[in-house]
Design a protein around this motif. Structure first.
Motif, mmCIF file in Angstrom:
data_model
loop_
_atom_site.group_PDB
_atom_site.id
_atom_site.type_symbol
_atom_site.label_atom_id
_atom_site.label_comp_id
_atom_site.label_asym_id
_atom_site.label_seq_id
_atom_site.Cartn_x
_atom_site.Cartn_y
_atom_site.Cartn_z
ATOM 1 N N LYS A 39 0.833 -1.201 0.000
ATOM 2 C CA LYS A 39 0.000 0.000 0.000
ATOM 3 C C LYS A 39 0.873 1.257 0.000
ATOM 4 C CE LYS A 39 -2.906 -1.171 3.548
ATOM 5 N NZ LYS A 39 -4.185 -1.013 4.293
ATOM 6 N N SER A 89 -4.630 3.304 3.878
ATOM 7 C CA SER A 89 -5.853 2.783 3.257
ATOM 8 C C SER A 89 -6.548 3.893 2.499
ATOM 9 C CB SER A 89 -6.774 2.174 4.314
ATOM 10 O OG SER A 89 -6.434 0.829 4.497
ATOM 11 N N GLY A 118 -8.532 -1.307 3.037
ATOM 12 C CA GLY A 118 -7.696 -0.994 1.881
ATOM 13 C C GLY A 118 -7.217 -2.231 1.129
ATOM 14 N N THR A 119 -6.840 -3.236 1.874
ATOM 15 C CA THR A 119 -6.349 -4.463 1.244
ATOM 16 C C THR A 119 -7.477 -5.132 0.459
ATOM 17 O OG1 THR A 119 -4.766 -4.740 3.023
ATOM 18 C CG2 THR A 119 -5.255 -6.695 1.709
ATOM 19 N N THR A 146 -1.249 -11.506 5.894
ATOM 20 C CA THR A 146 -0.976 -10.060 5.838
ATOM 21 C C THR A 146 0.107 -9.609 6.813
ATOM 22 O OG1 THR A 146 -2.917 -9.839 7.261
ATOM 23 C CG2 THR A 146 -3.232 -9.390 4.919
ATOM 24 N N GLY A 147 0.734 -10.545 7.540
ATOM 25 C CA GLY A 147 1.861 -10.176 8.406
ATOM 26 C C GLY A 147 1.454 -9.968 9.851
ATOM 27 N N GLY A 148 2.112 -9.007 10.522
ATOM 28 C CA GLY A 148 1.759 -8.669 11.898
ATOM 29 C C GLY A 148 2.513 -9.414 12.986
ATOM 30 N N SER A 155 -7.435 -10.960 6.249
ATOM 31 C CA SER A 155 -7.817 -10.147 7.408
ATOM 32 C C SER A 155 -8.150 -8.741 6.916
ATOM 33 C CB SER A 155 -6.658 -10.094 8.402
ATOM 34 O OG SER A 155 -6.949 -9.163 9.418
ATOM 35 N N SER A 156 -9.115 -8.106 7.570
ATOM 36 C CA SER A 156 -9.574 -6.803 7.111
ATOM 37 C C SER A 156 -9.871 -5.898 8.301
ATOM 38 C CB SER A 156 -10.837 -7.015 6.266
ATOM 39 O OG SER A 156 -10.981 -5.991 5.331
ATOM 40 N N SER A 157 -9.482 -4.627 8.138
ATOM 41 C CA SER A 157 -9.766 -3.677 9.216
ATOM 42 C C SER A 157 -10.157 -2.321 8.651
ATOM 43 C CB SER A 157 -8.552 -3.554 10.143
ATOM 44 O OG SER A 157 -8.789 -2.573 11.111
ATOM 45 N N SER A 158 -9.225 -1.645 7.981
ATOM 46 C CA SER A 158 -9.598 -0.362 7.367
ATOM 47 C C SER A 158 -10.030 -0.539 5.916
ATOM 48 C CB SER A 158 -8.467 0.653 7.500
ATOM 49 O OG SER A 158 -7.311 0.196 6.868
HETATM 50 C C1 LIG Z 1 -3.379 -3.447 8.749
HETATM 51 C C2 LIG Z 1 -3.432 -4.938 8.756
HETATM 52 C C3 LIG Z 1 -4.552 -5.638 8.259
HETATM 53 C C4 LIG Z 1 -5.767 -4.945 7.755
HETATM 54 O O1 LIG Z 1 -5.594 -4.413 6.475
HETATM 55 P P1 LIG Z 1 -6.586 -3.262 5.965
HETATM 56 O O2 LIG Z 1 -6.073 -2.915 4.634
HETATM 57 O O3 LIG Z 1 -6.493 -2.157 6.959
HETATM 58 O O4 LIG Z 1 -7.960 -3.828 5.944
HETATM 59 C C5 LIG Z 1 -4.513 -7.020 8.255
HETATM 60 N N1 LIG Z 1 -3.454 -7.696 8.749
HETATM 61 C C6 LIG Z 1 -2.373 -7.076 9.246
HETATM 62 C C7 LIG Z 1 -1.270 -7.880 9.803
HETATM 63 C C8 LIG Z 1 -2.327 -5.659 9.270
HETATM 64 O O5 LIG Z 1 -1.241 -5.040 9.772
#
Ligand SMILES: *Cc1c(COP(=O)(O)O)cnc(C)c1O
Length: 356
Positions: free
Chosen positions: A66, A168, A204-205, A348-350, A199-202
């Motif tokens: 991103k 995002s 953008g992915t 997606t990492g983390g 996984s999804s939160s904001s």
């Molecule tokens: C930020 C993040 C997400 C969420 O991605 P969005 O694009 O915000 O929906 C998922 N997994 C990890 C590990 C993140 O850091």
């Protein structure tokens, strides 16, 4: 870029190639089979992992792709500092600080919430990556603090580029078009498109995945698994970002004026925006696995973490990927994803959250 070209380039892809981007990610990331995991779960479906935890920069994750588009080289002209915000354990802040370090820029992170003492996980990494940390009391104080930091940098003859939360944005979402192109190549364009769990939160992915599928006419079924927000909000946000990103790739005449909302049945930008809308029936968003909210682990997530570790050699994080993996495991067990189907888990990492 070669990945995109080999899939055949329509006008949208040609436009994407022309949009400024700073290369930061190690791509294509691997896609590998998780046959032992599938066997253990007793499914006849094929399961694969798309390893975006391996995008490289500053321990990687989805924020790297991103950020490549947020940090358009023309936007970086004259810039001396990146400024962004997040929680004390923000993956986005970590990757932004790493990008600043790699590009020879300063970095200020506006972080809400008291840091642990001693700092661990991402909070520890934010410092190791050389960022200046400005701590504020709550989320509401982040905006004013960002502006104050940008003014402070300006007063010292510098120039700040403010990176929006989580990167995002419509631009940021473009990064995930490339991930779709990679997956299509790795899965094989001739094969039935898979399920893709993320996984999804904001949002953008997921937005970038939607746009990528629309551009490449690849009818993957996309499952966004909320880490915290309500499913309806994520869905709406993701489609909003995907549509805005589509407009970046199909600028009609007068696109900078009030014409931007005119994506009806005619006009040059109708095509891609309509294809984004048509993805609606292939996109599923669930908040059934978010548990008590952001950063709070769940029993299903913990179980998925053990299974992915012991049966696939894949390490998940408790905040995001564990919950997405729990959703995938549940859908394999209940037969939603059945024998003959292919499910791809987008990692997606983390990982730093494991060490906080
Ligand atoms: C930020 C993040 C997400 C969420 O991605 P969005 O694009 O915000 O929906 C998922 N997994 C990890 C590990 C993140 O850091």
């Amino acid at each position: 870029m070669s990945v995109l070209r080999s899939t055949g380039s329509g006008p949208a892809l040609a436009r994407l190639d022309a949009i400024g981007r700073t290369r930061l990610a190690s791509v294509p990331t691997p896609l590998f089979p998780a046959a032992a995991l599938a066997g253990h779960l007793g499914t006849g479906a094929q399961v694969s992992i798309k390893a975006d935890d391996c995008t490289g920069l500053g321990l990687g994750g989805n924020k790297v792709r991103k950020l490549e588009y947020e940090l358009d080289p023309t936007r970086l002209q004259g810039v001396t500092h990146l400024v962004t915000a997040g929680g004390p354990h923000s993956n986005h802040c970590r990757v932004t600080a790493a990008a600043a370090a790699r590009l020879g820029l300063g970095c200020t992170l506006v972080v809400n919430g008291e840091p642990d003492d001693p700092e661990r996980g991402n909070a520890h990494l934010h410092r190791l990556l050389g960022a200046r940390i400005v701590t504020v009391g709550d989320r509401g104080e982040r905006g004013p603090a960002i502006e104050k930091e940008a003014r402070r940098i300006g007063a010292a003859d510098g120039r700040a580029l403010v990176v929006p939360l989580g990167a995002s944005t419509a631009r940021g979402a473009l990064g995930y078009v490339h991930a779709v192109a990679e997956m299509r190549n790795q899965v094989g364009g001739g094969n039935t498109p898979p399920w893709v769990f993320t996984s999804s939160s904001s949002g953008g992915t997921l937005a970038g995945l939607i746009l990528g599928c629309a551009i490449l006419d690849w009818r993957a079924r996309l499952v966004g698994v909320s880490a915290d927000e309500p499913a309806a909000w994520i869905r709406e946000t993701a489609f909003g970002l995907a549509t805005a990103a589509a407009r970046l790739l199909e600028p009609g005449p007068g696109s900078s004026s009030g014409n931007a909302g005119a994506e009806g049945t005619s006009g040059p930008r109708a095509g891609l925006a309509r294809r984004v809308r048509r993805m609606a029936e292939d996109v599923f968003v669930t908040d059934d696995f978010a548990g008590a909210g952001y950063g709070i682990a769940t029993a299903e997530g913990d179980e998925a973490t053990r299974v992915f570790g012991a049966r696939a050699g894949v390490i998940l994080d408790p905040v995001y990927t564990a919950k997405a993996a729990a959703a995938l495991v549940a859908r394999l067990r209940d037969g939603t994803i059945s024998a003959g189907d292919h499910a791809v888990f987008l990692h997606t990492g983390g990982h730093p959250a494991l060490f906080r």
